[in-house]
Design an enzyme around this catalytic site. Structure first.
Site, PDB file in Angstrom:
ATOM      1  N   LEU A  13       0.815  -1.218   0.000  1.00 20.81           N
ATOM      2  CA  LEU A  13       0.000   0.000   0.000  1.00 20.81           C
ATOM      3  C   LEU A  13       0.845   1.263   0.000  1.00 20.81           C
ATOM      4  CD1 LEU A  13      -2.758  -1.005   2.590  1.00 20.81           C
ATOM      5  CD2 LEU A  13      -2.948  -0.972   0.102  1.00 20.81           C
ATOM      6  N   GLY A  14       2.020   1.159   0.579  1.00 21.88           N
ATOM      7  CA  GLY A  14       2.867   2.337   0.642  1.00 21.88           C
ATOM      8  C   GLY A  14       4.104   2.062   1.478  1.00 21.88           C
ATOM      9  N   GLY A  35       6.907   4.175   4.092  1.00 21.51           N
ATOM     10  CA  GLY A  35       7.171   5.413   4.822  1.00 21.51           C
ATOM     11  C   GLY A  35       8.414   5.301   5.672  1.00 21.51           C
ATOM     12  N   ALA A  36       8.552   6.240   6.586  1.00 18.00           N
ATOM     13  CA  ALA A  36       9.748   6.320   7.414  1.00 18.00           C
ATOM     14  C   ALA A  36       9.887   5.129   8.336  1.00 18.00           C
ATOM     15  CB  ALA A  36       9.706   7.606   8.239  1.00 18.00           C
ATOM     16  N   GLY A  58       8.503   2.031   7.856  1.00 16.68           N
ATOM     17  CA  GLY A  58       8.471   0.723   7.213  1.00 16.68           C
ATOM     18  C   GLY A  58       7.497   0.686   6.058  1.00 16.68           C
ATOM     19  N   VAL A  65       3.905  -0.789   4.250  1.00 14.88           N
ATOM     20  CA  VAL A  65       2.538  -1.157   4.622  1.00 14.88           C
ATOM     21  C   VAL A  65       1.953  -2.069   3.542  1.00 14.88           C
ATOM     22  CG1 VAL A  65       0.256  -0.325   5.273  1.00 14.88           C
ATOM     23  CG2 VAL A  65       2.281   1.071   5.773  1.00 14.88           C
ATOM     24  N   LYS A 108       1.824  -3.018   8.858  1.00 15.17           N
ATOM     25  CA  LYS A 108       3.059  -2.254   8.683  1.00 15.17           C
ATOM     26  C   LYS A 108       4.227  -3.068   9.236  1.00 15.17           C
ATOM     27  CE  LYS A 108       3.107   2.182   9.599  1.00 15.17           C
ATOM     28  NZ  LYS A 108       3.544   2.876   8.369  1.00 15.17           N
ATOM     29  N   ASP A 128       5.982  13.797  13.086  1.00 20.16           N
ATOM     30  CA  ASP A 128       6.009  13.717  11.619  1.00 20.16           C
ATOM     31  C   ASP A 128       4.619  13.938  11.028  1.00 20.16           C
ATOM     32  OD1 ASP A 128       7.275  13.491   9.178  1.00 20.16           O
ATOM     33  OD2 ASP A 128       7.136  11.312   9.093  1.00 20.16           O
TER      34      ASP A 128
END
Length: 774
Positions: free
Chosen positions: A498-499, A501-502, A504, A506, A521, A616
């Protein structure tokens, strides 16, 4: 002693006269018709030694005219302000030296003199002197006007404050208009500090030099740091002398907190030092007037001032709690009556400056003191201390915490059930007491029965959910522990990403039996802590329940595998919504989303069991559910990062463009860092563009924050939005965004105040430029 004093005075007067006389020819360098501008050079005139500047400086959304110490950080030490209580001028203002003096040229051909030269004198030239004094000369080079004769909150070395003259503190560190305190040299020779909003009586002062009747005629500061009162050739020293040198500059300033301080500035090292304070106190509540009428002062654990209203009172301004309080009920005529609606509410351990309208009463108990006020038609409040009762009228002044005093406040028109802290009231009849007791007994019995059935139902549901191993149980209890195998099967081997990020990557997954869609995640580079500590952290995060936070359903902590299970958010992130090129949410939807985010951050900061700094806040971390409700994700995870793991910069947790300035200053990180990030996100929501766009149509629009401020200051907010919006609401949201992005954390509002400003039509003061502090 007298000869020594005379010698010191002679040297001081001689050296000052010599310096002025020798320097004036080269300092008379500002000729008639010379002008200053707000944003284009020249914006200021400097002294020959470069230490002082006279001209325009940023204030609020515009500019003010003043003098500042140039080597100070960000040129922020303002020592004099012209027409300080007039609003800042716009960027098209011009200051010009004319024969009439300094003339301010404004829009629509409006003009204003800021120097009052006596009739019959014409200005010929002017100078910014090395002493910090700006002077205007006539054709004979005689001084006909100078700023030293019109001090605001500061005197400099060589400046004299005459009898009957005063200094007035600034309103705030970034607002140099008149504030809450003033320093006066009385005609009897006593130097006294008072709150501005007071009768200036002896009971109002919180410092005096104890020189009443001595006839001192001036307050003086010399270039060695001597601060003294002078009467002819007799002096009274308030400080001893300090070092002297070409790099040292001395000033004495009445601060916004009411403390009069003597400073030294070392211009070689660009540092300043407080040498003396008047009064020399550590408790800010010792300064009378720190909190306004009908409120009392206390200090929090971090030393911040807290102003609290009396029972039955509300703040005059919820955004400026130090301004005092007013009654939230109406008392007409005599409000000591016999219908059981008059009460005495008790405030413990708060002392006030006494303004009794009757002689003190000797009483044997606190209750007797409260009863005496209750029976007195004129009495508003009573102070009890040392078996003495003193009746008071509103307003009460200068309240502060004190262990020896109990305060009784008379309240009216409040039902007994709604009364706050009530210790004394009219006696009820026996019949009323019996009926009340019966009602209370019935209520208690009903509550006991409800609690019994509720917990029986809860226990049954717990057992059913646990048997099914569905994460729905965390909706009511706690995050569930999953095995790595379960989550690998649920995500089909971590197939659908799904994506990233910082923290880890997802993945989308589905749990069996309930076919519930989840987001898993996989954490990367987290702190290598024990299983118990990790589980404790997960349960802390899991106990956060708010409609604007993404729910943590469970976790996995097998060996090096650390995974988090979240509710699935079907409509992507806020970034997907506002930065896409094929359409943006409507204005009403954007306002609602901004309020959703603000409420979520407010919950993290002030309402959840363990307060959390997100670190964040940015659009990719704001997710949208099925109903397009905005929910904050990744909260509480910052402390899980390994020390070497960063998001953008080493040692910094956050994302470029959203980082508060304190991240770069090695300063303590507080909840105000999240406020700054929210301010940037809010402006992105308003404008539907990112905080930095290198391909912006205009060069000054590359940095969103700068562009928004420029448009706000120029009155061109319509440039910020492509669609039709409510301009009043746009103005309000932009103000909130600019306040949130102030460079100093203390200048930013709390998220509670942000929510209030977004929810209601409260007046929002003009924010200063985000990068300027003084």
């Amino acid at each position: 002693m007298a000869s020594a004093i005379s010698y010191i005075l002679f040297l001081s007067i001689f050296s000052s006269a010599f310096a002025l006389g020798a320097a004036q020819p080269r300092q008379s360098n500002i000729s008639l018709d010379t002008s200053l501008h707000t944003t284009t050079n020249p914006t200021s005139w400097h002294s020959p030694n470069g230490r002082f500047a006279f001209g325009f400086y940023p204030e609020g959304t515009g500019f003010s005219i003043g003098i500042w110490l140039v080597p100070s950080p960000e040129n922020s030490t303002v020592i004099w302000t012209a027409d300080r209580d007039d609003p800042p001028v716009t960027k098209d203002a011009v200051l010009k030296l004319t024969t009439e003096g300094l003339k301010l040229l404004l829009q629509n051909s409006e003009e204003r003199l800021i120097s009052n030269i006596s009739t019959g004198n014409n200005a010929s030239s002017a100078s910014m002197l090395d002493s910090g004094n700006f002077v205007i000369y006539d054709s004979n080079s005689d001084v006909i006007w100078e700023t030293f004769d019109h001090p605001t909150d500061t005197i400099m070395a060589g400046q004299v404050l005459g009898a009957g003259s005063q200094l007035v503190s600034g309103a705030s560190e970034t607002n140099h208009s008149s504030g809450k305190f003033h320093l006066i040299l009385l005609n009897d020779g006593n130097l006294v500090l008072y709150p501005v909003a007071s009768p200036d009586g002896s009971e109002d002062s919180y410092y005096d030099s104890q020189t009443s009747g001595k006839g001192y005629q001036s307050l003086n500061l010399d270039d060695k740091g001597w601060l003294y009162l002078l009467n002819d050739n007799v002096t009274y020293n308030l400080t001893s002398g300090y070092q002297s040198g070409t790099a040292l500059v001395y000033r004495a300033t009445l601060g916004v907190d009411g403390i009069f301080r003597l400073y030294s500035h070392d211009l070689e090292s660009n540092t300043e030092q407080v040498l003396k304070k008047f009064p020399d106190v550590t408790d800010p509540c010792a300064v009378k007037g720190t909190c306004g009428l009908n409120s009392y002062c206390s200090t929090s654990a971090n030393g911040q001032v807290v102003c609290t209203c009396l029972p039955g009172f509300d703040y005059l301004d919820a955004n400026r709690t130090s301004n005092g309080c007013r009654r939230n009920f109406t008392a007409s005529g005599c409000y000591s009556n016999n219908d059981n609606t008059t009460y005495m509410s008790t405030v413990y351990n708060v002392a006030w400056t006494e303004f009794s309208y009757t002689a003190p009463l000797s009483v044997t108990s606190k209750e007797d003191c409260g009863e005496a006020c209750l029976k007195d038609c004129n009495c508003d409040a009573a102070l009890f201390s040392d078996n003495t009762c003193r009746k008071q009228l509103f307003p009460l002044r200068y309240g502060k915490t004190d262990d020896s005093t109990t305060t009784f406040i008379k309240l009216v028109n409040i039902s007994p059930a709604a009364a706050p802290v009530v210790t004394i009231r009219r006696k009820f009849s026996a019949k009323i007491l019996i009926v009340s007791a019966a009602i209370i007994a019935c209520i208690i019995s009903s509550l006991v029965a409800l609690i019994f059935f509720f917990y029986r139902y809860r226990a049954g549901r717990y057992r059913r959910l646990w048997r099914n191993k569905e994460p729905a149980l965390v909706d009511e209890i706690a995050p569930r522990s999953f095995s790595y195998r379960e989550l690998r099967e649920a995500t089909d081997g971590f197939k659908e990403e799904l994506g990233k990020g910082a923290f880890g990557t997802v993945f989308k997954g589905t749990l069996p039996r309930g076919q519930r869609v989840i987001a898993v995640k996989k954490l990367e580079k987290v702190v290598d802590e024990g299983e118990r500590e990790f589980r404790t952290e997960m349960r802390t995060i899991g106990r956060t329940h708010h409609r604007n936070l993404v729910r943590l359903l469970g976790f996995c902590d097998e060996g090096t595998n650390r995974l988090l299970v979240y509710e699935y958010m079907s409509n992507g992130s806020l970034a997907d919504l506002i930065f896409k090129a094929d359409g943006h949410p409507s204005w009403d939807e954007r306002v609602r989303i901004a309020l959703d985010i603000a409420r979520g951050i407010h919950y993290l900061h002030e309402e959840c069991e363990t307060r959390i700094i997100h670190c964040d806040i940015k659009p990719p971390n704001i997710l949208m559910d099925d109903n397009w409700t905005a929910k904050i994700s990744d909260f509480g995870l910052a402390k899980l990062l390994m020390p070497s793991q960063t998001i953008t910069f080493t040692g910094i947790r956050g994302t470029r463009g959203y980082l508060a300035p304190e991240w770069h200053k090695n300063a303590p990180i507080t909840v105000k860092a999240d406020v700054y990030s929210f301010g940037i996100v809010l402006l992105e929501i308003v404008c539907c563009r990112q905080s930095m766009e290198l391909e912006a149509d205009e060069e000054d629009a590359i940095i969103l924050l700068d562009w928004v401020h420029n448009c706000f200051m120029d009155g061109e907010l319509e440039k910020l939005v492509a669609d039709e919006v409510d301009m009043t609401e746009l103005n309000r949201l932009v103000k909130v965004g600019l306040w949130c992005t102030q460079s100093e954390p203390g200048a930013r509002p709390s998220m509670k105040n942000v929510v209030t400003m977004l929810e209601t039509n409260v007046d929002i003061s003009l924010p200063p430029p985000p990068g300027f502090s003084s």
